[in-house]
Scaffold this motif. Structure first.
Motif, PDB file in Angstrom:
ATOM      1  N   SER A 205      13.265  18.402  11.277  1.00 18.37           N
ATOM      2  CA  SER A 205      13.685  19.734  10.820  1.00 18.37           C
ATOM      3  C   SER A 205      14.491  20.446  11.899  1.00 18.37           C
ATOM      4  O   SER A 205      14.313  20.185  13.094  1.00 18.37           O
ATOM      5  CB  SER A 205      12.463  20.585  10.471  1.00 18.37           C
ATOM      6  OG  SER A 205      11.715  19.990   9.435  1.00 18.37           O
ATOM      7  N   GLN A 206      15.369  21.346  11.467  1.00 21.60           N
ATOM      8  CA  GLN A 206      16.046  22.211  12.426  1.00 21.60           C
ATOM      9  C   GLN A 206      15.049  23.230  12.963  1.00 21.60           C
ATOM     10  O   GLN A 206      14.285  23.811  12.191  1.00 21.60           O
ATOM     11  CB  GLN A 206      17.226  22.926  11.761  1.00 21.60           C
ATOM     12  CG  GLN A 206      18.356  22.016  11.343  1.00 21.60           C
ATOM     13  CD  GLN A 206      19.503  22.778  10.687  1.00 21.60           C
ATOM     14  OE1 GLN A 206      19.560  24.007  10.732  1.00 21.60           O
ATOM     15  NE2 GLN A 206      20.425  22.043  10.093  1.00 21.60           N
ATOM     16  N   GLU A 208      15.509  26.152  14.035  1.00 13.45           N
ATOM     17  CA  GLU A 208      15.749  27.487  13.472  1.00 13.45           C
ATOM     18  C   GLU A 208      15.101  27.639  12.096  1.00 13.45           C
ATOM     19  O   GLU A 208      14.654  28.724  11.725  1.00 13.45           O
ATOM     20  CB  GLU A 208      17.258  27.753  13.323  1.00 13.45           C
ATOM     21  CG  GLU A 208      17.996  27.933  14.618  1.00 13.45           C
ATOM     22  CD  GLU A 208      18.588  26.638  15.131  1.00 13.45           C
ATOM     23  OE1 GLU A 208      19.545  26.701  15.901  1.00 13.45           O
ATOM     24  OE2 GLU A 208      18.098  25.560  14.746  1.00 13.45           O
ATOM     25  N   ASN A 222      23.370  28.156  17.676  1.00 14.21           N
ATOM     26  CA  ASN A 222      22.276  27.528  16.944  1.00 14.21           C
ATOM     27  C   ASN A 222      21.806  26.280  17.677  1.00 14.21           C
ATOM     28  O   ASN A 222      22.621  25.455  18.110  1.00 14.21           O
ATOM     29  CB  ASN A 222      22.730  27.147  15.532  1.00 14.21           C
ATOM     30  CG  ASN A 222      22.813  28.339  14.607  1.00 14.21           C
ATOM     31  OD1 ASN A 222      21.866  29.129  14.523  1.00 14.21           O
ATOM     32  ND2 ASN A 222      23.933  28.492  13.927  1.00 14.21           N
ATOM     33  N   HIS A 224      20.521  23.531  16.573  1.00 14.63           N
ATOM     34  CA  HIS A 224      20.839  22.252  15.958  1.00 14.63           C
ATOM     35  C   HIS A 224      22.284  21.836  16.194  1.00 14.63           C
ATOM     36  O   HIS A 224      22.659  20.700  15.924  1.00 14.63           O
ATOM     37  CB  HIS A 224      20.532  22.284  14.454  1.00 14.63           C
ATOM     38  CG  HIS A 224      21.523  23.059  13.637  1.00 14.63           C
ATOM     39  ND1 HIS A 224      21.449  24.421  13.478  1.00 14.63           N
ATOM     40  CD2 HIS A 224      22.623  22.661  12.930  1.00 14.63           C
ATOM     41  CE1 HIS A 224      22.437  24.841  12.721  1.00 14.63           C
ATOM     42  NE2 HIS A 224      23.177  23.796  12.374  1.00 14.63           N
ATOM     43  N   GLU A 225      23.120  22.749  16.719  1.00 11.59           N
ATOM     44  CA  GLU A 225      24.509  22.400  17.027  1.00 11.59           C
ATOM     45  C   GLU A 225      24.665  21.891  18.460  1.00 11.59           C
ATOM     46  O   GLU A 225      25.783  21.740  18.938  1.00 11.59           O
ATOM     47  CB  GLU A 225      25.409  23.610  16.807  1.00 11.59           C
ATOM     48  CG  GLU A 225      25.523  24.009  15.349  1.00 11.59           C
ATOM     49  CD  GLU A 225      26.490  25.155  15.123  1.00 11.59           C
ATOM     50  OE1 GLU A 225      27.287  25.073  14.184  1.00 11.59           O
ATOM     51  OE2 GLU A 225      26.454  26.126  15.907  1.00 11.59           O
ATOM     52  N   PRO A 241      20.519  15.565  17.641  1.00 11.58           N
ATOM     53  CA  PRO A 241      20.894  15.230  16.259  1.00 11.58           C
ATOM     54  C   PRO A 241      22.303  14.643  16.158  1.00 11.58           C
ATOM     55  O   PRO A 241      23.220  15.075  16.845  1.00 11.58           O
ATOM     56  CB  PRO A 241      20.822  16.584  15.549  1.00 11.58           C
ATOM     57  CG  PRO A 241      21.115  17.590  16.621  1.00 11.58           C
ATOM     58  CD  PRO A 241      20.557  17.017  17.896  1.00 11.58           C
ATOM     59  N   ASN A 244      24.683  16.940  12.710  1.00 14.11           N
ATOM     60  CA  ASN A 244      24.772  18.400  12.858  1.00 14.11           C
ATOM     61  C   ASN A 244      26.182  18.965  12.651  1.00 14.11           C
ATOM     62  O   ASN A 244      26.507  20.013  13.191  1.00 14.11           O
ATOM     63  CB  ASN A 244      24.219  18.819  14.227  1.00 14.11           C
ATOM     64  CG  ASN A 244      25.010  18.248  15.390  1.00 14.11           C
ATOM     65  OD1 ASN A 244      25.880  17.397  15.207  1.00 14.11           O
ATOM     66  ND2 ASN A 244      24.701  18.715  16.593  1.00 14.11           N
ATOM     67  N   CYS A 253      18.351  11.302  14.208  1.00 16.64           N
ATOM     68  CA  CYS A 253      18.165  12.204  15.348  1.00 16.64           C
ATOM     69  C   CYS A 253      17.470  11.420  16.447  1.00 16.64           C
ATOM     70  O   CYS A 253      16.473  10.738  16.202  1.00 16.64           O
ATOM     71  CB  CYS A 253      17.313  13.407  14.924  1.00 16.64           C
ATOM     72  SG  CYS A 253      17.010  14.616  16.234  1.00 16.64           S
ATOM     73  N   GLN A 288       8.305  21.168  13.908  1.00 20.75           N
ATOM     74  CA  GLN A 288       9.628  20.573  13.761  1.00 20.75           C
ATOM     75  C   GLN A 288       9.552  19.098  13.375  1.00 20.75           C
ATOM     76  O   GLN A 288      10.458  18.586  12.702  1.00 20.75           O
ATOM     77  CB  GLN A 288      10.436  20.729  15.062  1.00 20.75           C
ATOM     78  CG  GLN A 288      11.875  20.230  14.929  1.00 20.75           C
ATOM     79  CD  GLN A 288      12.714  20.433  16.185  1.00 20.75           C
ATOM     80  OE1 GLN A 288      12.191  20.668  17.274  1.00 20.75           O
ATOM     81  NE2 GLN A 288      14.023  20.355  16.031  1.00 20.75           N
TER      82      GLN A 288
END
Length: 533
Positions: A205-206, A208, A222, A224-225, A241, A244, A253, A288
């Motif tokens: 999971s992200q 965020e 963010n 995940h970026e 990841p 993304n 990931c 997560q």
């Protein structure tokens, strides 16, 4: 029948294939041997700005456009992730993650999460394209250095025989030559003590989405970026990841758990079970990963750190990752690899030209490898001890960013000088850099951390001392330093102009000479050039 080559490279990972490509491009007869075959699973997946600029420099220096980061990014866009930031979320045992205990450094959009099986295959094919011969699934049974001082003979378990004038070991921890010549330091002098468990996973999971949204955590980017690090007393985790960005077709990931090998020695528990049992102690990390599934066998190691007494000998040398390794934290391993491949390639090309592979021609590599390994060790060791306390870690984040940015700007200036005709400027530069004050600053910072580890200084007192040290150091303008109050750093184009103002009016004469040749707009263009994909 014995096949004859000038240079034989052991290992077909990123380092071995880039070196093989450079040599083959320059008409050297090269053989690359690997005990395995491609595609294969390996780590070393996250770049930093220094790595990207170093690869771009190698592409220019040796006139190999296919090595340029922009080209690699285009070729591998769908399987690689993007890295717009580096985030660090600090955790307390048994507690939810606190949104004000996060730090972040934002980048300028050029970095990647390499999906190594695709990158390494691309580089292998590139080496073959330029003329290197590759032998996969070739397990070496014997390697002998003839007493004539000229020939090296290699035999495989299949009965194949090869000979060469020089051997480069790019096989990493399992280095054939380190074992043959008993090169490993036992025990290693490195301060860092970690072991690892890692794999690739689905359905991570992200952060965020399951813990803090960007609106809540307040960081510029963010998580995940970019590359997310979970930090805790006694270790850390990486979350890298590949899925993304909108053009990705790779759902995986990369996940790794690093633990202090003294506090958490390796057990007989299956790695996956150990991973989930450990993270269940940290509710926000577990949240997560509660639905995540591994897609590869977990790899679990004993202590990661290793080092060697030397890296060169009669008719051979080790590449940097065969010589030693610290820890994946701060992603400096690939940067060191690029630095050393550049040096080794140039020395081999000169040796081929003169038909002289004597050990003395390569001895400078011993000092280069040693200082790069020790620099990385100091940065990682300091971080791991600082994980005892968030405020101490936050300040160490500021310490880490000083050598990170200073070496990057030195490299950028060296690349500019190369483009203006000064080849030696880029050839000589590496992560250690030329600014002696950086090394002195880091030594002072490490002394504070060592006292924390010994128990002779509290984390609170060490944090105050490090903060004072950061206030005194004048190696970068304020706009390029990590903000302790904001807990973040964000690059902006006008930082280049601030750099010029600081350089002209606020830096010392000693520091100013190191940055000679800095040109703000050309430097900025250089940075944007590698981001084009």
């Amino acid at each position: 029948m014995q096949e004859k080559y000038q240079v034989i490279i052991l290992g077909s990972g990123m380092a071995g294939t880039i070196l093989g490509t450079i040599l083959a491009k320059n008409k050297v007869k090269v053989l690359i041997i690997d005990k395995g075959s491609h595609p294969k699973f390996t780590i070393g997946e996250s770049t930093i700005p220094y790595t990207t600029q170093a690869i771009a420099g190698i592409s220019d220096l040796f006139d190999i456009p296919e090595l340029h980061p922009g080209v690699i990014g285009q070729k591998l866009e769908r399987s690689c992730g993007v890295k717009k930031n580096v985030s660090f979320a600090y955790h307390h045992l048994g507690q939810e993650q606190q949104k004000d205990q996060i730090t972040q450094a934002n980048l300028d959009g050029a970095e990647l999460h390499f999906f190594r099986q695709d990158l390494d295959s691309y580089l292998l094919h590139l080496a073959i394209h330029y003329g290197a011969v590759v032998k996969q699934n070739c397990q070496i049974s014997d390697i002998e250095f003839d007493s004539n001082g000229k020939d090296v003979f290699i035999a495989s378990e299949k009965g194949e025989k090869f000979s060469g004038l020089y051997v480069v070991d790019a096989s990493g921890y399992s280095s054939v030559l380190a074992k043959k010549f008993d090169l490993r330091e036992k025990p290693t002098h490195l301060k860092t003590h970690t072991r690892t468990l890692f794999t690739h996973m689905l359905d991570v999971s992200q952060f965020e989405a399951c813990v803090h949204s960007q609106k809540v955590h307040g960081m510029p980017g963010n998580f995940h970026e970019g590359t997310l690090h979970h930090l805790f007393d006694g270790g850390w985790m990486w979350v890298i990841p590949f899925n993304n960005h909108k053009n990705s077709t790779n759902p995986l990931c990369s996940v790794g758990l690093q633990l202090d090998s003294r506090r958490f020695p390796k057990t007989d528990i299956p790695p996956e079970q150990e991973f989930f049992e450990f993270i269940s102690q940290y509710p926000s990390i577990y949240e997560q990963f509660k639905n995540a599934k591994s897609v590869r066998e977990w790899i679990s190691t004993d202590r990661l750190q290793y080092s060697s007494k030397k890296c060169v000998g009669d008719r051979y040398c080790l590449l940097h990752h065969s010589y030693g390794f610290v820890d994946p934290l701060f992603s400096r391993g690939l940067a060191s690899t690029c630095d050393c491949v550049k040096h080794v390639a140039q020395l081999i090309l000169e040796a081929v030209k003169d038909n002289d592979f004597s050990e003395s021609r390569f001895e400078e590599l011993n000092e280069i490898y040693s200082r790069l390994l020790d620099l990385n060790d100091e940065l990682v060791y300091g971080a791991l001890i600082s994980f005892k306390d968030f405020e101490l870690w936050k300040t160490w984040h500021g310490v880490w960013q000083i050598p990170e940015f200073v070496s990057f700007f030195e490299l950028a200036i060296a690349r500019l000088k190369f483009k203006e005709g000064d080849r030696e400027a880029f050839l000589k530069i590496d992560q250690f850099g030329n600014i002696k004050e950086v090394n002195y600053f880091l030594k002072q910072a490490v002394k504070e951390i060592e006292q924390v580890e010994k128990g002779t200084l509290s984390p609170e007192a060490a944090q105050k001392n490090l903060e004072n040290l950061l206030e005194q150091v004048n190696l970068l303008p304020e706009g390029l330093k990590f903000s302790l109050s904001k807990r973040s750093f964000q690059t902006r184009w006008w930082a280049m102009l601030e750099f010029v103002h600081w350089l002209n009016f606020k830096s010392s004469p000693e520091v100013k000479q190191y940055y000679e040749g800095f040109k703000p707009m050309k430097t900025y263009q250089l940075l944007k050039e590698v981001a084009k994909r």
